[in-house]
Design an enzyme around this catalytic site. Structure first.
Site, PDB file in Angstrom:
ATOM      1  N   CYS A 150       0.848  -1.190   0.000  1.00  0.00           N
ATOM      2  CA  CYS A 150       0.000   0.000   0.000  1.00  0.00           C
ATOM      3  C   CYS A 150       0.887   1.245   0.000  1.00  0.00           C
ATOM      4  O   CYS A 150       1.789   1.376   0.836  1.00  0.00           O
ATOM      5  CB  CYS A 150      -0.902  -0.025   1.230  1.00  0.00           C
ATOM      6  SG  CYS A 150      -1.727   1.536   1.567  1.00  0.00           S
ATOM      7  N   GLU A 151       0.648   2.152  -0.929  1.00  0.00           N
ATOM      8  CA  GLU A 151       1.503   3.334  -1.032  1.00  0.00           C
ATOM      9  C   GLU A 151       1.237   4.346   0.081  1.00  0.00           C
ATOM     10  O   GLU A 151       2.022   5.281   0.280  1.00  0.00           O
ATOM     11  CB  GLU A 151       1.326   4.006  -2.389  1.00  0.00           C
ATOM     12  CG  GLU A 151      -0.025   4.622  -2.632  1.00  0.00           C
ATOM     13  CD  GLU A 151      -0.124   5.281  -3.993  1.00  0.00           C
ATOM     14  OE1 GLU A 151      -0.900   6.233  -4.121  1.00  0.00           O
ATOM     15  OE2 GLU A 151       0.576   4.841  -4.936  1.00  0.00           O
ATOM     16  N   HIS A 152       0.158   4.175   0.825  1.00  0.00           N
ATOM     17  CA  HIS A 152      -0.165   5.123   1.891  1.00  0.00           C
ATOM     18  C   HIS A 152       0.578   4.834   3.191  1.00  0.00           C
ATOM     19  O   HIS A 152       0.968   5.754   3.907  1.00  0.00           O
ATOM     20  CB  HIS A 152      -1.677   5.118   2.158  1.00  0.00           C
ATOM     21  CG  HIS A 152      -2.492   5.513   0.963  1.00  0.00           C
ATOM     22  ND1 HIS A 152      -3.730   4.968   0.692  1.00  0.00           N
ATOM     23  CD2 HIS A 152      -2.230   6.379  -0.045  1.00  0.00           C
ATOM     24  CE1 HIS A 152      -4.203   5.497  -0.422  1.00  0.00           C
ATOM     25  NE2 HIS A 152      -3.315   6.345  -0.889  1.00  0.00           N
ATOM     26  N   HIS A 153       0.762   3.527   3.496  1.00  0.00           N
ATOM     27  CA  HIS A 153       1.394   3.168   4.762  1.00  0.00           C
ATOM     28  C   HIS A 153       2.591   2.226   4.595  1.00  0.00           C
ATOM     29  O   HIS A 153       3.223   1.849   5.576  1.00  0.00           O
ATOM     30  CB  HIS A 153       0.376   2.495   5.694  1.00  0.00           C
ATOM     31  CG  HIS A 153      -0.816   3.356   5.995  1.00  0.00           C
ATOM     32  ND1 HIS A 153      -2.007   3.238   5.315  1.00  0.00           N
ATOM     33  CD2 HIS A 153      -0.970   4.353   6.890  1.00  0.00           C
ATOM     34  CE1 HIS A 153      -2.865   4.133   5.784  1.00  0.00           C
ATOM     35  NE2 HIS A 153      -2.274   4.813   6.736  1.00  0.00           N
ATOM     36  N   GLN A 191      -5.212  -0.543  -4.665  1.00  0.00           N
ATOM     37  CA  GLN A 191      -5.838  -1.674  -5.356  1.00  0.00           C
ATOM     38  C   GLN A 191      -6.624  -1.233  -6.589  1.00  0.00           C
ATOM     39  O   GLN A 191      -6.622  -1.933  -7.617  1.00  0.00           O
ATOM     40  CB  GLN A 191      -6.753  -2.434  -4.393  1.00  0.00           C
ATOM     41  CG  GLN A 191      -7.337  -3.712  -4.995  1.00  0.00           C
ATOM     42  CD  GLN A 191      -8.108  -4.524  -3.974  1.00  0.00           C
ATOM     43  OE1 GLN A 191      -7.743  -4.554  -2.805  1.00  0.00           O
ATOM     44  NE2 GLN A 191      -9.169  -5.188  -4.400  1.00  0.00           N
ATOM     45  N   HIS A 219      -6.116  -5.935   3.285  1.00  0.00           N
ATOM     46  CA  HIS A 219      -5.168  -4.830   3.449  1.00  0.00           C
ATOM     47  C   HIS A 219      -4.703  -4.762   4.897  1.00  0.00           C
ATOM     48  O   HIS A 219      -5.511  -4.580   5.807  1.00  0.00           O
ATOM     49  CB  HIS A 219      -5.828  -3.508   3.044  1.00  0.00           C
ATOM     50  CG  HIS A 219      -6.080  -3.391   1.572  1.00  0.00           C
ATOM     51  ND1 HIS A 219      -5.419  -2.489   0.764  1.00  0.00           N
ATOM     52  CD2 HIS A 219      -6.918  -4.083   0.754  1.00  0.00           C
ATOM     53  CE1 HIS A 219      -5.844  -2.620  -0.484  1.00  0.00           C
ATOM     54  NE2 HIS A 219      -6.755  -3.575  -0.513  1.00  0.00           N
ATOM     55  N   CYS A 221      -3.226  -2.446   6.281  1.00  0.00           N
ATOM     56  CA  CYS A 221      -3.449  -1.130   6.874  1.00  0.00           C
ATOM     57  C   CYS A 221      -4.816  -1.067   7.567  1.00  0.00           C
ATOM     58  O   CYS A 221      -5.056  -0.182   8.395  1.00  0.00           O
ATOM     59  CB  CYS A 221      -3.335  -0.033   5.822  1.00  0.00           C
ATOM     60  SG  CYS A 221      -4.491  -0.184   4.449  1.00  0.00           S
TER      61      CYS A 221
END
Length: 258
Positions: A150-153, A191, A219, A221
């Site tokens: 995941c590019e956010h976390h 995703q 996920h 996250c």
């Protein structure tokens, strides 16, 4: 009396590049001079000269690309290792203790592997594995394992990918569909984008009548942090061509994919 000529072609790798060896087997009942001349010509390389040259070029290109990427990765390792060392220290860890001595380097190498898709393209992995075939019915490969970050976390999400396409006079080697998934999943992702990139990559390479992709993933996250919902799953889909335009075709894919 019938006779047959069997030519066995073998590609052999050596320090000088890829070579093609040709061996002939005959059934002993027919020793026509023209056939023997043809065999001899093939053995001498006359009939395979262009093929040998193209094979060498292709092998050389792949080797150079791999060497270039490896050298590029190694050049970035010190900076990545230093960054992970800094992160550990800011977390309050002692980076000199035994268990963490090589952790920054291992983490740097792991991150390079998990994002290796940035250095790969669909054209590279297809490598001629597209074939002319008069087949116009649905092709589905389901339950392809997928792992991404995941590019956010920067934590994993993983699950299954289901792919369907309707050929337009061309089919692709089935394992290549899984490789396309690998290319786009080995990047920092969300995703929704991953689903579309897989579908668009197949569509651009094959020009089929339609492409459908579904991803079901968990996920971390949402599991390890945040709302911490252990059983949650995210489902995304992309439909192109006839899958988007024809409800019956879309329904058939959804039925077969589950």
């Amino acid at each position: 009396m019938k006779c047959f000529l069997l030519l066995k072609v073998k590609i052999v790798n050596s320090d000088e590049g890829a070579k093609i060896k040709v061996r002939s087997d005959m059934n002993g009942h027919c020793m026509d001079g023209k056939i023997l001349d043809a065999v001899e010509e093939l053995r001498s390389g006359g009939g395979y000269g262009n093929l040998i040259l193209e094979t060498k070029r292709s092998a050389g290109h792949r080797k150079n690309e791999t060497s270039r990427r490896d050298a590029e990765d190694k050049s970035h390792l010190p900076a990545l290792e230093a960054a992970y060392t800094c992160i550990l220290r800011e977390l309050g860890e002692d980076t000199d203790r035994q268990g963490l001595l090589r952790t920054p380097l291992r983490a740097a190498k792991a991150m390079q592997f998990l994002t290796k898709g940035y250095h790969e393209t669909v054209e590279d992995i297809l490598n001629g594995a597209i074939f002319d075939e008069d087949h116009n019915e649905m092709v589905i490969v389901k339950d392809i394992d997928m792992f991404s970050l995941c590019e956010h976390h920067l934590v994993p999400f993983f699950g299954k990918v289901h792919i369907g396409y309707i050929p337009n006079k061309k089919v692709v080697g089935l394992s290549k569909l899984a490789r396309i998934v690998e290319i786009y999943s080995r990047r920092l992702q969300v995703q929704e984008r991953l689903t579309k990139q897989i579908a668009m990559g197949i569509s651009e390479a094959l020009q089929p009548k339609g492409v459908a992709v579904i991803i079901e993933a968990a996920h971390m996250c949402m599991v390890m942090r945040g709302v911490q919902k252990m059983s949650s799953r995210t489902v995304t889909s992309t439909m192109l061509g006839v899958y988007l335009e024809d409800p019956k075709t879309r329904e058939e894919f959804l039925t077969l994919a589950h």
